[in-house]
Structures are given as structure tokens and as C-alpha cells.
Design an enzyme around this catalytic site. Structure first.
Site, PDB file in Angstrom:
ATOM      1  N   SER A 249       0.815  -1.214   0.000  1.00 47.67           N
ATOM      2  CA  SER A 249       0.000   0.000   0.000  1.00 47.67           C
ATOM      3  C   SER A 249       0.849   1.265   0.000  1.00 47.67           C
ATOM      4  O   SER A 249       0.364   2.337  -0.326  1.00 47.67           O
ATOM      5  CB  SER A 249      -0.941   0.012   1.205  1.00 47.67           C
ATOM      6  OG  SER A 249      -0.203   0.224   2.395  1.00 47.67           O
TER       7      SER A 249
ATOM      8  N   LYS B 266       2.449   4.072   7.389  1.00 50.81           N
ATOM      9  CA  LYS B 266       1.546   5.114   6.872  1.00 50.81           C
ATOM     10  C   LYS B 266       2.306   6.422   6.703  1.00 50.81           C
ATOM     11  O   LYS B 266       3.421   6.567   7.211  1.00 50.81           O
ATOM     12  CB  LYS B 266       0.389   5.359   7.857  1.00 50.81           C
ATOM     13  CG  LYS B 266      -0.468   4.140   8.135  1.00 50.81           C
ATOM     14  CD  LYS B 266      -1.521   3.963   7.075  1.00 50.81           C
ATOM     15  CE  LYS B 266      -2.376   2.742   7.362  1.00 50.81           C
ATOM     16  NZ  LYS B 266      -3.257   2.419   6.242  1.00 50.81           N
TER      17      LYS B 266
END
Lengths: 423, 129
Positions: free
Chosen positions: B48, B85
Site C-alpha cells: 500500500s 503510513k
């Protein structure tokens, strides 16, 4: 006046596990000792369930199941690495420090200008930020009072992790009254029981005794504790490690055994571990003692103990000689029938520096050859893993090995175990 | 990896003009691990964060001593596990974003969502033999 701080990691083993397993945050967690025997660390949630320090696992297993307590085996590789990180953060900021145990460190704050409390709060935040380990800090005019202040810092939410009795001597009396005498540094459980017979229940009661009475009733050790409680420094910083007096290696067996050969194999391995520690410190031993015993908690099983001792002349750190002597000693022990051996150990004493060993006219040993051989063996074992080369009986797949059924990965010390992060 | 610059071995003859100029060699660990007490290694699972150049299987160097700022890549605690993230600002608060992919997550330690450490480096092995 002196000012000592004791920095103590809160529920250290549990806190280490929580750094790498966030799922454990906020739930009750217990860490068990070697062989998954007893609770040696508890989260605050587990303490609230009534799980006491040292409680045998079989006594608390149902309580743990009912309350979904996370139960873990001790992961000493992880705790040692995290301890080194915490100590290095403290060492960066401390003028003088003394590592007291895996999770405690004394810092000498004497002469530091300004209010100590905000400075200690800042250190606490830094240790938490850098390592993820929460610590509490107690400050006192003696080490014993620093330890007592630390205890209060851990218990009081208002303290926000720091209690200072060094700059606030007016608080000492209240503090002494709030701590039970058995929780004072240097007062063991047995002393506490005897002291309660004298009507001494709190640290304050003990301080009121005065040194003379403590010395008369209990001896000089307790008198020193009384002096420290009254603000007189007896234990100063020990920044130089004390030379070893003895070297021991003992373990409880994962599975008890009635096979004396298995006991001999275990003793042979413990003897090698002890000898390695001697060589690491550059020492040699002049006396060896070996022992094996049954599980004394199993009241209905036959109880016995094996014990043997012999001088090592001249003193040595040679694994071969130490293992041969240990095995000879166990062979001379009378082996009673039907005993389940649960624990064994090797104790090396009469230590001296290896390079100052007195030669013995009547014993022929080639110390130079031996030390070269030991150096080679230690080198191979460091490079290719422990026990690549070893002495004595083979110990593979032995039942006495440590039982660690719920061991967490070596998050920080093994590349194949490093934490996974979702990308 | 440590490449050690060898000192002069031959003792006879004309002395090496470089003898006084030897340096310690390049130590990758010293470059990457500035504060050992606060530095941890982690392995990425999933892609991701490929927009940020972090792929499945990459090795992350995480430095807990760095105070996170906007646009930093971090390891965060989400749902009791670790997630890589990017930190972004959203109004007055901070959120965790997956580099343009998927929804953002508000940072809220009370809900068990917080930053564990800042990613300072990432590594990828290109040849294993």
C-alpha cells in the site's frame, strides 16, 4: 546534601512485551519464570485480578483463563536488549549512574542545580519516547529513601511518575508511614515477620528504633538500613562492578527425570556454562560443588538431594577439567531409587584471577595448552553458535531443557523475528 | 557491512605516503542508526505504500527519537498491529494516509491509534546469492 534517584521500569517484562505487541496494551498480562513456573511480572490489570508476585502458574491458571489473561514465557533475549536501551538513554543524561538490576538504575543527582522533579519528568518522557518503556523515578537523600520514594511514585497517580524526598525532607515522615517495613530495601520477608513481633509495621516504625536497637536485635545489616532511612548515607554509588565471589549455574528441569544419566548430562552442561562465565571474566575457580534435588513442593513424592564438592588444585577455568570433576562427583553420589530429579546445579567458588593462579608442585597440568584450547573453543562457539563444541555427554533433545510454551519472538535480536508492519 | 581499510603491511622499504591519512572505512550502521537506543528494524508486508517507494518485503529502519511531522512516513499502531503510513494534516488534527490509496485514519491514542516511530530509512535486497 546528597541526592540519589532510582529509575525503575514499571512491570518491566510486561512492558517489553507490550512495545512489540500492541494487542497486549490495556489487557491483563502475566510473564512466567523459567519453565513457565511462577508469575514473575504482572501488568497493573493482572495485579488488580489478585495475581501475586511469584504465584505458581498451576494456582492461577484457571483465574487467567476466566479473565482472558495473556500468559507469556520469559523472553530474556528481548528483556536484555530493551534493558540495555533504557540504561543507555539514562547514561546519556546522567552524570554518574549505577545499573542495579535488569530494570533498575541509580543516578547520582547531587549538586544538580534547579528543581529535580521536572528534570526527572523529562528523562521519564525521553525513556518512554525512545524505548517505549514506562519508568518511575524516586529521589532521596540516601539510596534506601530513593527506593522508597520510587515505590510511592509507582503507586500514586498524582505523582506522575516522580517523587522527590531529597529536596522535600518535610515529606519523608509521611512517606515512611505509608510504606510497609517488608517493602523497605534490605528488609526481607523473614525480617519483616520478626519485626512485626516487635510491633514494627511501617518504615517509620523501623526508623524510630534507631541504629543501636536495630544493631542489638538484628545486627549491623538492619542498622545500616535504619541509618539510611534516617537520611545518613551508608550505600554510596558503586560505579565499578564488584569482582565475582562465586559463579553458579542451576536450572529446574522442564520435565523431572529419574534417569541419573540425564542428571549427569545436565550437570555437565551447567559446568560448561559456569566455566565459560569464569573465562569471560578472566577468573579461575578453586572449588566446585554440584547438587541435584527433587521437587520439594511435591509433598507426596519421595524427597532426596545429591551433593558433592571437591577442591580444584590448582584453580582452573578449563571446561574439560571442570566437567570431568563434576561428572566424577556425581558418580560418587549414592543414587536413591525412585526419585524424580527436578533441579540441578553447579557452584564454583574460591575465585581468583586466572593470570595469578599459584602453581602447584604436586599437580601436573599444562595451563598454557589448556588456555589456548579454551580460547579456540570459545572462538568456535561464538562464531558458530553455543555448544558447537562441547565436553561430556550429549545433551540434545534432553527433557531437562527449559519449557517455554508461549515465548514471544526475538523482536530485536534475530533478523528472522523482526516485527512485521502492514504496508 | 563494514569495509575495513587495511593499514600498510610491509615494514621494509619506503614508507607509504598515505599512512597518515587512513580513515575508518564506511560503516553503514553508523550512517543509518544514529541513536541505537531508539532504533528498531521492521519488515514490510504488503504494497500500500508503493507510492512512497516502499514495497512488500522491504526492511524499515524506525527511529523512535524523532518527533513526527507532516508528510513523515511512520510505523503506526492500528487495530493492535503495526501499519506503515504517511502522516498528514486534516483540519486541526492529524491523520494516517496510505499514500493516496484507501481512506485516512484519524490519530487518536484513546482509540489505540498512535504513532510508534518515524521511518528514517528503507532497504531492499536486489540480488541474493
Amino acid at each position: 546534601m546528597k541526592a540519589y534517584a532510582l529509575v525503575d521500569c514499571n512491570n518491566f517484562y510486561v512492558s517489553c512485551e507490550r512495545v512489540f505487541n500492541p494487542y497486549l496494551r490495556g489487557i491483563p498480562v502475566v510473564v512466567l519464570s523459567n519453565n513457565d513456573g511462577c508469575a514473575v511480572a504482572r501488568s497493573n490489570e493482572a495485579k488488580q485480578l489478585g495475581i501475586t508476585m511469584g504465584a505458581p502458574y498451576f494456582q492461577i491458571s484457571r483465574l487467567c483463563e476466566r479473565n482472558a489473561v495473556a500468559v507469556l514465557s520469559s523472553n530474556y533475549a528481548l528483556y536484555a536488549d530493551m534493558s540495555a536501551r533504557v540504561m543507555s538513554v539514562i547514561a546519556d543524561d546522567a552524570p554518574a549512574y549505577e545499573i542495579y538490576s535488569i530494570d533498575e538504575c541509580f543516578v547520582d543527582l547531587t549538586g544538580i542545580p534547579g528543581d529535580l522533579v521536572p528534570q526527572c519528568r523529562a528523562l521519564r518522557m525521553k525513556v518512554m519516547g525512545w524505548t517505549g518503556i514506562p519508568v518511575s523515578i524516586g529521589i532521596g537523600p540516601t539510596k534506601t529513601l530513593a527506593k522508597l520514594a520510587n515505590r510511592l511514585a509507582q503507586k500514586s497517580a498524582k505523582a506522575d511518575g516522580v517523587v522527590d524526598l531529597a529536596s522535600r525532607p518535610d515529606l519523608i515522615e509521611t512517606a515512611l508511614k505509608r510504606v510497609e517495613v517488608g517493602d523497605v530495601w534490605g528488609v526481607g520477608r523473614r525480617y519483616a515477620e520478626r519485626l512485626s513481633g516487635f510491633g514494627v509495621g511501617t518504615a517509620y516504625d523501623l526508623a524510630q528504633w534507631g541504629m543501636a536497637k536495630a544493631k542489638h536485635e538484628f545486627g549491623v545489616v538492619l542498622a545500616r538500613t535504619v541509618a539510611e532511612l534516617c537520611g545518613e548515607v551508608v550505600h554510596d554509588m558503586e560505579t565499578q562492578p564488584q569482582p565475582r565471589q562465586s559463579c553458579t549455574c542451576s536450572r529446574s528441569f522442564g520435565t523431572p527425570t529419574n534417569d541419573i544419566e540425564a542428571v549427569a548430562a545436565a550437570i555437565s552442561e551447567f559446568a560448561q556454562t559456569a566455566a565459560e562465565r569464569l573465562r569471560h571474566d578472566g577468573m579461575a575457580a578453586g572449588h566446585i560443588q554440584i547438587y541435584a534435588q527433587t521437587n520439594r513442593f511435591k509433598k507426596d513424592a519421595p524427597q532426596a538431594a545429591l551433593c558433592g564438592a571437591r577442591a580444584l588444585t590448582p584453580p582452573t577455568a578449563d571446561s574439560g577439567r571442570i566437567v570431568r570433576t563434576a561428572l566424577a562427583l556425581i558418580r560418587t553420589c549414592r543414587n536413591p531409587d525412585g526419585c524424580e530429579w527436578a533441579k540441578a546445579g553447579v557452584l564454583l567458588t574460591d575465585l581468583c584471577h586466572a593470570d595469578r593462579v599459584q602453581a602447584d608442585l604436586f599437580t601436573i597440568t599444562d595451563e598454557r595448552k589448556s588456555s589456548a584450547l579454551m580460547k579456540a573453543i570459545d572462538g568456535v562457539n561464538t562464531r558458530f553458535g553455543r555448544r558447537t563444541l562441547s565436553f561430556g555427554p550429549s545433551t540434545d533433545e534432553a527433557g531437562w531443557r527449559m519449557r517455554r510454551e508461549t515465548l514471544s519472538p526475538s523482536w530485536t535480536t534475530n533478523w528472522s523475528d523482526i516485527p512485521k508492519v502492514k504496508g | 557491512m563494514v569495509i575495513i581499510a587495511q593499514g600498510p603491511q610491509v615494514e621494509a622499504g619506503f614508507p607509504s605516503p598515505a599512512a597518515d591519512h587512513t580513515e575508518g572505512g564506511l560503516d553503514l550502521v553508523r550512517l543509518v542508526v544514529k541513536r541505537p537506543a531508539a532504533t528498531f528494524f521492521m519488515r514490510v508486508v504488503g504494497s500500500s505504500m508503493s507510492g512512497a517507494g516502499i514495497l512488500d518485503g522491504d526492511l524499515l529502519v524506525v527511529d523512535r527519537s524523532i518527533t513526527p511531522k507532516e508528510h513523515d512516513i511512520v510505523v503506526a499502531v492500528v487495530d493492535g498491529g503495526f501499519a506503515c503510513k504517511r502522516v498528514e494534516r486534516a483540519g486541526k488534527g492529524w491523520v494516517l494516509a496510505s499514500d493516496g490509496v484507501g481512506p485516512t485514519i484519524p490519530i487518536d491514542p484513546d482509540c489505540g491509534i498512535d504513532i510508534w516511530g518515524v521511518v528514517s530509512w528503507s532497504f531492499r535486497e536486489h540480488c541474493r546469492r
